[in-house]
Design a protein around this motif. Structure first.
Motif, PDB file in Angstrom:
ATOM      1  N   LEU A 353     -54.257 -21.162  96.550  1.00 54.15           N
ATOM      2  CA  LEU A 353     -54.747 -22.085  95.625  1.00 54.15           C
ATOM      3  C   LEU A 353     -55.166 -21.392  94.261  1.00 54.15           C
ATOM      4  CD1 LEU A 353     -56.460 -24.883  97.566  1.00 54.15           C
ATOM      5  CD2 LEU A 353     -54.465 -24.864  96.380  1.00 54.15           C
ATOM      6  N   SER A 354     -55.821 -20.246  94.366  1.00 54.84           N
ATOM      7  CA  SER A 354     -56.446 -19.448  93.399  1.00 54.84           C
ATOM      8  C   SER A 354     -55.430 -18.853  92.370  1.00 54.84           C
ATOM      9  CB  SER A 354     -57.369 -18.497  93.803  1.00 54.84           C
ATOM     10  OG  SER A 354     -56.445 -17.267  94.428  1.00 54.84           O
ATOM     11  N   ALA A 355     -54.042 -18.654  93.025  1.00 55.55           N
ATOM     12  CA  ALA A 355     -53.044 -18.042  92.064  1.00 55.55           C
ATOM     13  C   ALA A 355     -52.318 -19.220  91.328  1.00 55.55           C
ATOM     14  CB  ALA A 355     -52.081 -17.337  92.958  1.00 55.55           C
ATOM     15  N   MET A 356     -52.358 -20.518  91.778  1.00 56.71           N
ATOM     16  CA  MET A 356     -51.578 -21.475  91.191  1.00 56.71           C
ATOM     17  C   MET A 356     -51.876 -21.748  89.494  1.00 56.71           C
ATOM     18  SD  MET A 356     -51.572 -24.324  93.956  1.00 56.71           S
ATOM     19  CE  MET A 356     -50.548 -25.608  93.178  1.00 56.71           C
ATOM     20  N   PRO A 357     -52.960 -21.692  89.077  1.00 62.79           N
ATOM     21  CA  PRO A 357     -53.127 -21.684  87.744  1.00 62.79           C
ATOM     22  C   PRO A 357     -52.445 -20.571  86.866  1.00 62.79           C
ATOM     23  CG  PRO A 357     -55.222 -22.158  88.762  1.00 62.79           C
ATOM     24  CD  PRO A 357     -54.307 -21.724  89.760  1.00 62.79           C
ATOM     25  N   GLN A 358     -52.575 -19.576  87.712  1.00 64.86           N
ATOM     26  CA  GLN A 358     -52.062 -18.197  86.854  1.00 64.86           C
ATOM     27  C   GLN A 358     -50.580 -18.302  86.791  1.00 64.86           C
ATOM     28  OE1 GLN A 358     -53.530 -15.127  89.098  1.00 64.86           O
ATOM     29  NE2 GLN A 358     -55.632 -15.311  88.960  1.00 64.86           N
ATOM     30  N   ARG A 359     -50.029 -18.489  87.985  1.00 66.16           N
ATOM     31  CA  ARG A 359     -48.434 -18.845  87.826  1.00 66.16           C
ATOM     32  C   ARG A 359     -48.028 -20.009  87.053  1.00 66.16           C
ATOM     33  NH1 ARG A 359     -45.773 -14.902  90.987  1.00 66.16           N
ATOM     34  NH2 ARG A 359     -47.103 -13.505  91.445  1.00 66.16           N
ATOM     35  N   ALA A 360     -48.660 -20.986  86.861  1.00 65.54           N
ATOM     36  CA  ALA A 360     -48.539 -22.153  85.858  1.00 65.54           C
ATOM     37  C   ALA A 360     -48.506 -21.694  84.699  1.00 65.54           C
ATOM     38  CB  ALA A 360     -49.482 -23.352  86.203  1.00 65.54           C
ATOM     39  N   ALA A 361     -49.612 -20.801  84.159  1.00 66.07           N
ATOM     40  CA  ALA A 361     -49.727 -20.295  82.930  1.00 66.07           C
ATOM     41  C   ALA A 361     -48.415 -19.327  82.578  1.00 66.07           C
ATOM     42  CB  ALA A 361     -51.010 -19.536  82.758  1.00 66.07           C
ATOM     43  N   LEU A 362     -48.187 -18.749  83.466  1.00 62.48           N
ATOM     44  CA  LEU A 362     -46.849 -17.707  83.528  1.00 62.48           C
ATOM     45  C   LEU A 362     -45.742 -18.187  83.088  1.00 62.48           C
ATOM     46  CD1 LEU A 362     -45.691 -14.657  83.528  1.00 62.48           C
ATOM     47  CD2 LEU A 362     -45.344 -15.053  86.063  1.00 62.48           C
ATOM     48  N   LEU A 363     -45.245 -19.411  84.029  1.00 61.99           N
ATOM     49  CA  LEU A 363     -44.176 -20.044  83.661  1.00 61.99           C
ATOM     50  C   LEU A 363     -44.205 -20.874  82.207  1.00 61.99           C
ATOM     51  CD1 LEU A 363     -41.745 -21.405  84.630  1.00 61.99           C
ATOM     52  CD2 LEU A 363     -42.887 -23.135  85.876  1.00 61.99           C
ATOM     53  N   ALA A 364     -45.474 -21.523  81.970  1.00 69.87           N
ATOM     54  CA  ALA A 364     -45.498 -21.797  80.638  1.00 69.87           C
ATOM     55  C   ALA A 364     -45.208 -20.767  79.524  1.00 69.87           C
ATOM     56  CB  ALA A 364     -46.929 -22.567  80.305  1.00 69.87           C
ATOM     57  N   ALA A 365     -45.822 -19.699  79.689  1.00 74.70           N
ATOM     58  CA  ALA A 365     -45.519 -18.522  78.703  1.00 74.70           C
ATOM     59  C   ALA A 365     -44.134 -18.333  78.720  1.00 74.70           C
ATOM     60  CB  ALA A 365     -46.452 -17.375  79.120  1.00 74.70           C
ATOM     61  N   LEU A 366     -43.336 -18.186  79.814  1.00 73.35           N
ATOM     62  CA  LEU A 366     -41.982 -17.680  79.723  1.00 73.35           C
ATOM     63  C   LEU A 366     -41.297 -18.536  79.041  1.00 73.35           C
ATOM     64  CD1 LEU A 366     -40.190 -15.658  80.670  1.00 73.35           C
ATOM     65  CD2 LEU A 366     -40.135 -16.817  83.048  1.00 73.35           C
ATOM     66  N   ILE A 367     -41.477 -20.044  79.313  1.00 70.59           N
ATOM     67  CA  ILE A 367     -40.435 -20.940  78.799  1.00 70.59           C
ATOM     68  C   ILE A 367     -40.873 -21.117  77.422  1.00 70.59           C
ATOM     69  CG2 ILE A 367     -40.197 -23.474  78.604  1.00 70.59           C
ATOM     70  CD1 ILE A 367     -41.074 -23.838  81.554  1.00 70.59           C
ATOM     71  N   GLY A 368     -42.146 -20.943  76.825  1.00 70.31           N
ATOM     72  CA  GLY A 368     -42.438 -20.992  75.373  1.00 70.31           C
ATOM     73  C   GLY A 368     -41.777 -19.784  74.873  1.00 70.31           C
ATOM     74  N   ARG A 369     -41.750 -18.447  75.441  1.00 65.43           N
ATOM     75  CA  ARG A 369     -41.066 -17.158  75.022  1.00 65.43           C
ATOM     76  C   ARG A 369     -39.457 -17.517  74.663  1.00 65.43           C
ATOM     77  NH1 ARG A 369     -40.827 -11.559  74.484  1.00 65.43           N
ATOM     78  NH2 ARG A 369     -43.183 -11.751  74.993  1.00 65.43           N
ATOM     79  N   LEU A 370     -38.767 -18.198  75.830  1.00 62.94           N
ATOM     80  CA  LEU A 370     -37.454 -18.586  75.787  1.00 62.94           C
ATOM     81  C   LEU A 370     -37.070 -19.386  74.748  1.00 62.94           C
ATOM     82  CD1 LEU A 370     -36.772 -18.434  79.556  1.00 62.94           C
ATOM     83  CD2 LEU A 370     -36.022 -16.702  77.852  1.00 62.94           C
ATOM     84  N   LEU A 371     -37.943 -20.405  74.559  1.00 61.77           N
ATOM     85  CA  LEU A 371     -37.546 -21.531  73.637  1.00 61.77           C
ATOM     86  C   LEU A 371     -38.071 -21.061  71.989  1.00 61.77           C
ATOM     87  CD1 LEU A 371     -38.361 -24.735  75.624  1.00 61.77           C
ATOM     88  CD2 LEU A 371     -36.222 -23.686  74.890  1.00 61.77           C
ATOM     89  N   GLY A 372     -38.748 -20.062  72.049  1.00 60.99           N
ATOM     90  CA  GLY A 372     -39.386 -19.815  70.860  1.00 60.99           C
ATOM     91  C   GLY A 372     -40.538 -20.640  70.265  1.00 60.99           C
ATOM     92  N   THR A 373     -41.219 -21.315  70.998  1.00 61.51           N
ATOM     93  CA  THR A 373     -42.012 -22.312  70.608  1.00 61.51           C
ATOM     94  C   THR A 373     -43.783 -21.703  70.526  1.00 61.51           C
ATOM     95  OG1 THR A 373     -42.206 -23.305  72.804  1.00 61.51           O
ATOM     96  CG2 THR A 373     -40.587 -24.429  71.355  1.00 61.51           C
ATOM     97  N   GLY A 374     -43.799 -20.807  71.113  1.00 64.40           N
ATOM     98  CA  GLY A 374     -45.166 -20.320  71.567  1.00 64.40           C
ATOM     99  C   GLY A 374     -45.797 -21.178  72.361  1.00 64.40           C
ATOM    100  N   ARG A 375     -47.104 -21.038  72.345  1.00 67.61           N
ATOM    101  CA  ARG A 375     -47.995 -21.590  73.549  1.00 67.61           C
ATOM    102  C   ARG A 375     -48.639 -22.813  73.189  1.00 67.61           C
ATOM    103  NH1 ARG A 375     -45.418 -17.475  73.554  1.00 67.61           N
ATOM    104  NH2 ARG A 375     -45.487 -15.974  75.076  1.00 67.61           N
TER     105      ARG A 375
END
Length: 379
Positions: A353-375
């Motif tokens: 459970l402790s890793a879930m927020p970190q992995r959610a943030a990583l996925l959001a950051a990666l999507i943002g990078r790919l779409l060029g939208t930032g965070r």
């Protein structure tokens, strides 16, 4: 680029993520139980609607529900997963969802309901979900027979596919073996085993000979495994077997190896005079080769470093996923973006459970990078 605040926002979602995970695990979704799958799809659709801001298209094939949130068109980032599990309905009664410290256990918690929760949390962290398509299916554990065409049609034209399947001990899955599945049926001739066995053609003996030939097709140096698995034959103790069969599991890192084994299996010939061979099956999915994940993995490493998550590892694994299907189309695909935990498909599977927020943030950051939208500022 707000990386520090993105991680803090994700941490603030932790209580909600835990509650959603409990609700999802407690909604059983065995791959072969259609009513259970529809019930789980209802909950997944509800949670996804909250994250995406709109309801999914509910698509049925062979009575199975698949959920698609379509993106805005060509160039979307597709997030691909599944909500079916290998656990028969009723497992929850003897193995309920439980939390011990930071570890959550229960049927399907690791593969891959924690990944779905992380996905929805990541979407809430984005300023907009425009350009993001999400497809969650209900038959991945069966080899995706009813969803394959939908997966491939949705992935075509996407700039990338991200798969929140479980990680490999925290590592992202940068390569997966391709899979072939076969059944070899052997026909013989029945005869009385005591009175005139010489008049028979023993299908069990023939299948045994073929099993040795089949197993010899593996190549350890290439990482290719050819494994005879389920074996059957005969009808009664005192009858020369007229029928026998063997199922075969093939795994390989490259298309060339899958095709080599496929050709060799199709070229098998009977040893015994009068025996007959019939081969069913074929290459189920090609490998997710590292060439299709390299650029995405490099981007994920940069985002993890910027988030302060420490070194991010990649791993090549033998199991397949729907990411194999999209990589097989030539679409860049990165897998293993889901839960940190262990024991998928086994008693005691768990998610950290402790890793879930970190992995959610990583996925959001990666999507943002790919779409060029930032965070985003979160929602």
């Amino acid at each position: 680029m707000r990386r520090a605040s993105l991680l803090a926002e994700a941490a603030a979602h932790a209580p909600r993520m835990r509650a959603e995970l409990a609700a999802l695990v407690e909604r059983e979704s065995y791959s072969s139980d259609l009513p259970a799958l529809h019930s789980c799809a209802d909950l997944v659709a509800e949670l996804g609607t909250q994250a995406m801001g709109s309801p999914p298209r509910r698509l049925e094939s062979a009575g199975r529900p698949h959920l698609l949130w379509p993106g805005s068109g060509t160039g979307d980032v597709l997030v691909l997963g599944h909500f079916d599990t290998v656990w028969p309905t009723g497992t929850l009664a003897r193995w309920p969802f439980e939390v011990d410290g930071e570890l959550a256990t229960g049927p399907g918690v690791f593969d891959m309901k924690a990944g779905i929760v992380q996905l929805f949390a990541a979407l809430r962290l984005l300023p907009s979900t425009e350009g993001v398509a999400v497809l969650l299916t209900s038959d991945e554990e069966l080899g995706s027979p009813s969803s394959r065409a939908l997966i491939e049609d949705t992935a075509r034209g996407c700039r990338a596919v991200l798969v929140p399947e479980p990680s490999a001990d925290g590592a992202l899955k940068t390569a997966r073996k391709g899979i072939g599945t076969y059944r070899l049926d052997v026909g013989g001739r029945a005869a009385h085993a005591g009175l005139e066995p010489h008049k028979g053609v023993n299908a069990t003996v023939e299948v045994a000979r073929q099993v040795l030939r089949i197993a010899a097709l593996g190549d350890c140096a290439e990482g290719t495994s050819v494994t005879p698995t389920v074996l059957s034959g005969g009808s009664s103790m005192n009858t020369v077997p007229e029928h026998a069969s063997v199922r075969v599991d093939v795994r390989a890192w490259s298309a060339a190896e899958l095709e080599r084994v496929d050709a060799a299996l199709r070229a098998l010939e009977p040893v015994a005079a009068g025996a007959r061979l019939e081969l069913d099956g074929g290459i189920n999915r090609y490998a997710l080769e590292s060439a299709y994940s390299a650029h995405l993995f490099a981007s994920a490493v940069r985002e993890a470093r910027a988030l302060g998550l420490g070194p991010l590892r990649g791993a090549a694994v033998g199991g397949g996923s729907d990411g194999n299907l999209t990589a097989g189309l030539g679409v860049p695909t990165l897998d293993g973006l889901g839960a940190v935990g262990d024991h998928a498909h086994a008693p005691g599977e768990y998610a950290d459970l402790s890793a879930m927020p970190q992995r959610a943030a990583l996925l959001a950051a990666l999507i943002g990078r790919l779409l060029g939208t930032g965070r985003g500022t979160g929602r």
